[in-house]
Motif scaffolding. Structure first.
Motif, PDB file in Angstrom:
ATOM      1  N   ASN A  30       0.854  -1.075   0.062  1.00  0.00           N
ATOM      2  CA  ASN A  30      -0.011  -0.182   0.019  1.00  0.00           C
ATOM      3  C   ASN A  30       0.756   1.489   0.004  1.00  0.00           C
ATOM      4  OD1 ASN A  30      -2.814  -0.785   0.140  1.00  0.00           O
ATOM      5  ND2 ASN A  30      -2.025  -2.122   1.608  1.00  0.00           N
ATOM      6  N   GLY A  31       1.822   1.342  -0.682  1.00  0.00           N
ATOM      7  CA  GLY A  31       2.871   2.357  -0.776  1.00  0.00           C
ATOM      8  C   GLY A  31       3.919   2.832   0.156  1.00  0.00           C
ATOM      9  N   ALA A  32       4.299   1.807   0.848  1.00  0.00           N
ATOM     10  CA  ALA A  32       5.373   1.742   1.674  1.00  0.00           C
ATOM     11  C   ALA A  32       6.436   1.410   1.129  1.00  0.00           C
ATOM     12  CB  ALA A  32       5.172   1.192   3.000  1.00  0.00           C
ATOM     13  N   THR A  33       7.845   1.803   1.432  1.00  0.00           N
ATOM     14  CA  THR A  33       9.158   1.123   1.076  1.00  0.00           C
ATOM     15  C   THR A  33       9.890   0.502   2.112  1.00  0.00           C
ATOM     16  OG1 THR A  33      10.181   3.333   1.251  1.00  0.00           O
ATOM     17  CG2 THR A  33       9.252   2.792  -1.109  1.00  0.00           C
ATOM     18  N   ARG A  34      10.697  -0.584   1.820  1.00  0.00           N
ATOM     19  CA  ARG A  34      11.488  -0.815   2.911  1.00  0.00           C
ATOM     20  C   ARG A  34      13.010  -0.087   2.778  1.00  0.00           C
ATOM     21  NH1 ARG A  34      10.959  -6.342   2.253  1.00  0.00           N
ATOM     22  NH2 ARG A  34      10.173  -6.724   4.223  1.00  0.00           N
ATOM     23  N   TYR A  35      13.324   0.274   4.048  1.00  0.00           N
ATOM     24  CA  TYR A  35      14.470   1.271   4.020  1.00  0.00           C
ATOM     25  C   TYR A  35      15.769   0.173   4.581  1.00  0.00           C
ATOM     26  CZ  TYR A  35      13.658   2.325   9.105  1.00  0.00           C
ATOM     27  OH  TYR A  35      13.452   2.484  10.352  1.00  0.00           O
ATOM     28  N   ARG A  36      15.369  -0.606   5.206  1.00  0.00           N
ATOM     29  CA  ARG A  36      16.398  -1.805   5.818  1.00  0.00           C
ATOM     30  C   ARG A  36      15.850  -3.107   5.745  1.00  0.00           C
ATOM     31  NH1 ARG A  36      18.940  -0.580  11.715  1.00  0.00           N
ATOM     32  NH2 ARG A  36      19.869  -2.437  11.281  1.00  0.00           N
ATOM     33  N   GLU A  37      16.526  -4.179   5.662  1.00  0.00           N
ATOM     34  CA  GLU A  37      16.092  -5.521   5.848  1.00  0.00           C
ATOM     35  C   GLU A  37      15.807  -5.759   7.131  1.00  0.00           C
ATOM     36  OE1 GLU A  37      15.346  -7.664   3.147  1.00  0.00           O
ATOM     37  OE2 GLU A  37      15.832  -5.855   2.163  1.00  0.00           O
ATOM     38  N   ALA A  38      14.640  -6.716   7.424  1.00  0.00           N
ATOM     39  CA  ALA A  38      14.615  -7.331   8.770  1.00  0.00           C
ATOM     40  C   ALA A  38      15.618  -7.669   9.245  1.00  0.00           C
ATOM     41  CB  ALA A  38      13.427  -8.492   8.449  1.00  0.00           C
ATOM     42  N   ALA A  39      15.615  -7.597  10.867  1.00  0.00           N
ATOM     43  CA  ALA A  39      16.719  -8.160  11.727  1.00  0.00           C
ATOM     44  C   ALA A  39      16.195  -8.918  12.685  1.00  0.00           C
ATOM     45  CB  ALA A  39      17.601  -6.841  12.212  1.00  0.00           C
ATOM     46  N   ASP A  40      16.854 -10.117  13.020  1.00  0.00           N
ATOM     47  CA  ASP A  40      16.323 -11.109  13.997  1.00  0.00           C
ATOM     48  C   ASP A  40      17.377 -11.257  14.748  1.00  0.00           C
ATOM     49  OD1 ASP A  40      15.474 -13.228  15.659  1.00  0.00           O
ATOM     50  OD2 ASP A  40      14.915 -14.471  13.816  1.00  0.00           O
ATOM     51  N   HIS A  41      17.408 -10.802  16.204  1.00  0.00           N
ATOM     52  CA  HIS A  41      18.298 -11.121  17.189  1.00  0.00           C
ATOM     53  C   HIS A  41      17.769 -12.043  18.239  1.00  0.00           C
ATOM     54  CE1 HIS A  41      20.228  -7.287  15.854  1.00  0.00           C
ATOM     55  NE2 HIS A  41      19.089  -6.744  15.944  1.00  0.00           N
ATOM     56  N   GLY A  42      17.100 -13.007  18.044  1.00  0.00           N
ATOM     57  CA  GLY A  42      16.693 -14.014  18.585  1.00  0.00           C
ATOM     58  C   GLY A  42      15.562 -13.564  19.508  1.00  0.00           C
ATOM     59  N   TRP A  43      15.639 -12.874  20.588  1.00  0.00           N
ATOM     60  CA  TRP A  43      14.768 -12.264  21.453  1.00  0.00           C
ATOM     61  C   TRP A  43      13.933 -11.198  20.893  1.00  0.00           C
ATOM     62  CZ3 TRP A  43      14.655  -7.401  23.681  1.00  0.00           C
ATOM     63  CH2 TRP A  43      16.092  -6.548  23.231  1.00  0.00           C
ATOM     64  N   MET A  44      14.396 -10.302  19.910  1.00  0.00           N
ATOM     65  CA  MET A  44      13.973  -9.292  18.986  1.00  0.00           C
ATOM     66  C   MET A  44      13.929  -9.496  17.793  1.00  0.00           C
ATOM     67  SD  MET A  44      14.361  -5.010  19.610  1.00  0.00           S
ATOM     68  CE  MET A  44      16.174  -5.299  19.037  1.00  0.00           C
ATOM     69  N   TYR A  45      12.786  -9.017  17.027  1.00  0.00           N
ATOM     70  CA  TYR A  45      12.654  -9.355  15.480  1.00  0.00           C
ATOM     71  C   TYR A  45      11.921  -7.935  15.098  1.00  0.00           C
ATOM     72  CZ  TYR A  45      10.867 -10.786  10.912  1.00  0.00           C
ATOM     73  OH  TYR A  45      10.625 -11.010   9.570  1.00  0.00           O
ATOM     74  N   TYR A  46      12.590  -7.240  14.040  1.00  0.00           N
ATOM     75  CA  TYR A  46      12.007  -6.070  13.522  1.00  0.00           C
ATOM     76  C   TYR A  46      12.093  -6.130  11.848  1.00  0.00           C
ATOM     77  CZ  TYR A  46      16.486  -4.044  14.221  1.00  0.00           C
ATOM     78  OH  TYR A  46      17.915  -3.736  14.136  1.00  0.00           O
ATOM     79  N   ASP A  47      11.205  -5.242  11.512  1.00  0.00           N
ATOM     80  CA  ASP A  47      11.289  -4.993   9.973  1.00  0.00           C
ATOM     81  C   ASP A  47      11.114  -3.593   9.790  1.00  0.00           C
ATOM     82  OD1 ASP A  47      11.854  -5.191   7.020  1.00  0.00           O
ATOM     83  OD2 ASP A  47      10.330  -6.838   6.940  1.00  0.00           O
ATOM     84  N   CYS A  48      11.692  -2.743   8.580  1.00  0.00           N
ATOM     85  CA  CYS A  48      11.659  -1.306   8.782  1.00  0.00           C
ATOM     86  C   CYS A  48      11.134  -0.834   7.358  1.00  0.00           C
ATOM     87  CB  CYS A  48      12.982  -0.976   8.685  1.00  0.00           C
ATOM     88  SG  CYS A  48      13.889  -1.473  10.251  1.00  0.00           S
TER      89      CYS A  48
END
Length: 134
Positions: free
Chosen positions: A95-113
């Motif tokens: 719906n119009g967003a762009t990804r500015y960084r790839e997802a990161a998985d630190h085991g206890w924390m996961y995020y996407d940008c």
């Protein structure tokens, strides 16, 4: 003690912003919304983003307003699961967003940008503090 937080963000097109955030499952406080801005409810009762038309936003500051080519703030929102992170990012990108960084998985924390259609950068994250290595 803080009662609530309102993050003010400049936007180009209120209709586009309303459509984008509605498709991600959010709603708006219409009592605080008008033709100059929208009150996006991130957590009703405590966390809001005021999406203000850029011209109106500029009346609140004596500094230049950041554009799509600069970063002034990174916003992180936590959701209930890794699956919800992936679902929200997928919907945002459709719906119009762009990804500015790839997802990161630190085991206890996961995020996407993602950057929303106005260029604001959002980290959608899930964390499980019980999994932090000791």
């Amino acid at each position: 003690m803080i009662k609530a937080i309102y993050v003010n963000l400049p936007v180009e097109d209120l209709d586009r912003s309303r459509s984008f955030w509605t498709k991600l499952g959010f709603s708006f406080n219409e009592s605080f919304s008008d033709d100059k801005g929208l009150c996006l409810m991130l957590n009703d009762g405590s966390i809001y983003a005021m999406l203000l038309k850029k011209e109106f936003f500029s009346t609140f500051t004596n500094r230049p307003v950041a554009d799509h080519n600069t970063t002034q703030v990174l916003l992180a929102i936590e959701v209930d699961s890794r699956q919800k992170v992936d679902e929200m990012v997928k919907t945002a990108l459709e719906n119009g967003a762009t990804r500015y960084r790839e997802a990161a998985d630190h085991g206890w924390m996961y995020y996407d940008c993602i950057a929303d259609p106005d260029g604001h950068q959002w980290e959608i994250m899930y964390s499980d503090p019980t999994q932090i290595p000791s």
